[in-house]
Design a protein around this motif. Structure first.
Motif, PDB file in Angstrom:
ATOM      1  N   SER A  74       0.827  -1.207   0.000  1.00  0.00           N
ATOM      2  CA  SER A  74       0.000   0.000   0.000  1.00  0.00           C
ATOM      3  C   SER A  74       0.862   1.259   0.000  1.00  0.00           C
ATOM      4  CB  SER A  74      -0.939  -0.008   1.208  1.00  0.00           C
ATOM      5  OG  SER A  74      -0.208   0.026   2.429  1.00  0.00           O
ATOM      6  N   PHE A  75       2.001   1.228   0.707  1.00  0.00           N
ATOM      7  CA  PHE A  75       2.908   2.374   0.718  1.00  0.00           C
ATOM      8  C   PHE A  75       3.730   2.460  -0.562  1.00  0.00           C
ATOM      9  CE2 PHE A  75       2.236   2.138   5.355  1.00  0.00           C
ATOM     10  CZ  PHE A  75       1.957   3.465   5.610  1.00  0.00           C
ATOM     11  N   THR A  76       4.278   1.328  -1.007  1.00  0.00           N
ATOM     12  CA  THR A  76       5.122   1.359  -2.202  1.00  0.00           C
ATOM     13  C   THR A  76       4.316   1.699  -3.453  1.00  0.00           C
ATOM     14  OG1 THR A  76       4.841  -1.041  -2.446  1.00  0.00           O
ATOM     15  CG2 THR A  76       6.808  -0.263  -1.264  1.00  0.00           C
ATOM     16  N   GLY A  77       3.110   1.142  -3.566  1.00  0.00           N
ATOM     17  CA  GLY A  77       2.268   1.461  -4.713  1.00  0.00           C
ATOM     18  C   GLY A  77       1.898   2.932  -4.756  1.00  0.00           C
ATOM     19  N   TYR A  78       1.587   3.495  -3.590  1.00  0.00           N
ATOM     20  CA  TYR A  78       1.256   4.926  -3.505  1.00  0.00           C
ATOM     21  C   TYR A  78       2.472   5.792  -3.825  1.00  0.00           C
ATOM     22  CZ  TYR A  78       0.018   9.405  -1.315  1.00  0.00           C
ATOM     23  OH  TYR A  78      -0.205  10.739  -1.064  1.00  0.00           O
ATOM     24  N   ALA A  79       3.623   5.417  -3.300  1.00  0.00           N
ATOM     25  CA  ALA A  79       4.841   6.203  -3.525  1.00  0.00           C
ATOM     26  C   ALA A  79       5.248   6.190  -4.999  1.00  0.00           C
ATOM     27  CB  ALA A  79       5.981   5.660  -2.661  1.00  0.00           C
ATOM     28  N   TYR A  80       5.212   5.024  -5.632  1.00  0.00           N
ATOM     29  CA  TYR A  80       5.607   4.947  -7.038  1.00  0.00           C
ATOM     30  C   TYR A  80       4.607   5.661  -7.947  1.00  0.00           C
ATOM     31  CZ  TYR A  80       9.545   1.747  -6.586  1.00  0.00           C
ATOM     32  OH  TYR A  80      10.768   1.209  -6.300  1.00  0.00           O
ATOM     33  N   SER A  81       3.358   5.749  -7.542  1.00  0.00           N
ATOM     34  CA  SER A  81       2.338   6.379  -8.369  1.00  0.00           C
ATOM     35  C   SER A  81       2.324   7.895  -8.232  1.00  0.00           C
ATOM     36  CB  SER A  81       0.959   5.822  -8.013  1.00  0.00           C
ATOM     37  OG  SER A  81      -0.056   6.474  -8.731  1.00  0.00           O
ATOM     38  N   ARG A  82       2.572   8.415  -7.025  1.00  0.00           N
ATOM     39  CA  ARG A  82       2.341   9.836  -6.782  1.00  0.00           C
ATOM     40  C   ARG A  82       3.611  10.670  -6.592  1.00  0.00           C
ATOM     41  NH1 ARG A  82      -2.071   9.062  -8.681  1.00  0.00           N
ATOM     42  NH2 ARG A  82      -4.065   9.654  -7.723  1.00  0.00           N
TER      43      ARG A  82
END
Length: 296
Positions: free
Chosen positions: A104-112
Motif C-alpha cells: 500500500s505504501f510502495t504502490g502509492y509512492a511509485y504512483s504519486r
C-alpha cells in the motif's frame, strides 16, 4: 397500406448468424463445456472420495458409494492435521498483512511521487517477477541456517513469511501502482487545498478508492501459503511444523502412510478457509468499487 414484402427484416441490431458464425458459436460452447467438465469432475471425485467409506488406501473410481466420515476421522486422529491448519493460517495471515502494509505504501509512492531511481527500481521489480521462486531455494535454506544460528528466536515459519511477502511485494507493487495511476490526481490537489498532508491523502483518499485492488492482493497473499509445497518442504523439517500442502503430501508420497481418500478429505477442508475469505471479500470489492465511482 402496403404490406412489407421484405422477409429479411429482423428486430435485433445484429444480423442473423451465418453458417460460419453458427459453427464458431457451437465450437465455443463445446470448448466451454469441456473446460467446465475438466474442472468440475476432479472436484466431484474429490468430494465423493472424501465421504466414501468403501474406499481403501487408494481412490477407486468404480467403488460403490457408502457415506462415511472415516477419512476425516483419520485426518484428525492419525495425523497432525489441526497443527498443519493452524501453521498455515498463521503464516497466511502474517503474509497477507505484511504484503498489504508494504504494498500500500510502495504502490502509492511509485504512483504519486518522483524520486531518484524510480524507473530503475520499477524495472528491477519487473525483472524479479520473471525469476522463478524455486531458483532461490538453496539461498533461502542457507540464509535460514545462518540467521537461526545467530538469532535462535528467528524461526523457519518467520522465514517463510518473509519469503512469501517478498515475492508478493515485488509483483503487487507494480499492479497497485497501475491501479492508483488511474485515480485522478485532482483529488489529491483538492485535498491539499483543504490542508491534508500526504499521509492523510493516502489514508482518506487513495486507500478507500483502492480497496478493491487491496482486497484482491490480500486474497492472493493469503492463498499463496496454502498452495506452496516446495519452499515449505525445504525449510520445514518436522511434521509438527508442516503447512497443509507439505503435510497432506505425506499421505500420497509414502507407501507406509498412503491414504489417498484422506488426502482428498484434507484437500476439501483446505478449500474452506479460502472460500470463506473470498465470500467475505466480495462485499469489500463491491463497496470499494461503489466508493471509487462516487469519489472519482
Amino acid at each position: 397500406m402496403k404490406k412489407n414484402k421484405n422477409k429479411n427484416l429482423y428486430l435485433s441490431d445484429r444480423p442473423p448468424l451465418t453458417l460460419v458464425g453458427k459453427i464458431g458459436l457451437f465450437v465455443s460452447y463445446l470448448v466451454l463445456i469441456l473446460w467446465s467438465l475438466a474442472i468440475v469432475l476432479p472436484i466431484f471425485q474429490m468430494v465423493s472420495s472424501s465421504f466414501n467409506g468403501n474406499q481403501g488406501r487408494n481412490i477407486m473410481l468404480n467403488t460403490e458409494f457408502a457415506f462415511s466420515l472415516k477419512n476425516f476421522e483419520y485426518l484428525f486422529k492419525e495425523t497432525h492435521f489441526l497443527t498443519w491448519v493452524i501453521n498455515t493460517i498463521l503464516i497466511a495471515v502474517a503474509t497477507a498483512l505484511v504484503t498489504l502494509l508494504v504494498v500500500s505504501f510502495t504502490g502509492y509512492a511509485y504512483s504519486r511521487f518522483r524520486f531518484k531511481g524510480k524507473k530503475a527500481s520499477l524495472m528491477a521489480i519487473m525483472l524479479i517477477q520473471v525469476i522463478p521462486t524455486f531458483v532461490g531455494i538453496t539461498a533461502y535454506f542457507t540464509m535460514q541456517s545462518i540467521i537461526e544460528s545467530k538469532i535462535p528466536i528467528f524461526s523457519r515459519q518467520v522465514m517463510l513469511v518473509l519469503i512469501y511477502s517478498a515475492g508478493g511485494i515485488a509483483s503487487n507493487t507494480f499492479i497497485l501502482k497501475g491501479y492508483i495511476d488511474s485515480i485522478s490526481p485532482e483529488l489529491d490537489e483538492a485535498a491539499r487545498i483543504d490542508g491534508c498532508s500526504n499521509m492523510q491523502i493516502y489514508r482518506l483518499i487513495i486507500m478507500p478508492i483502492a480497496r478493491p485492488m487491496l482486497s484482491i492482493i490480500a486474497l492472493w497473499s493469503f492463498i499463496g501459503p496454502f498452495m506452496d509445497y516446495l519452499i515449505s518442504k525445504i525449510l520445514l523439517t518436522s511434521p509438527e511444523t508442516y503447512t497443509l500442502a507439505t503435510g497432506l503430501f505425506t499421505l500420497v508420497n509414502d507407501e507406509r502412510n498412503m491414504n489417498q481418500p484422506a488426502f482428498a478429505a484434507g484437500g476439501l477442508l483446505t478449500a474452506i478457509p479460502i472460500v470463506v475469505l473470498f465470500i467475505a471479500l466480495q462485499k469489500q470489492l463491491v463497496s470499494g468499487l461503489s466508493s471509487g465511482s462516487v469519489k472519482g
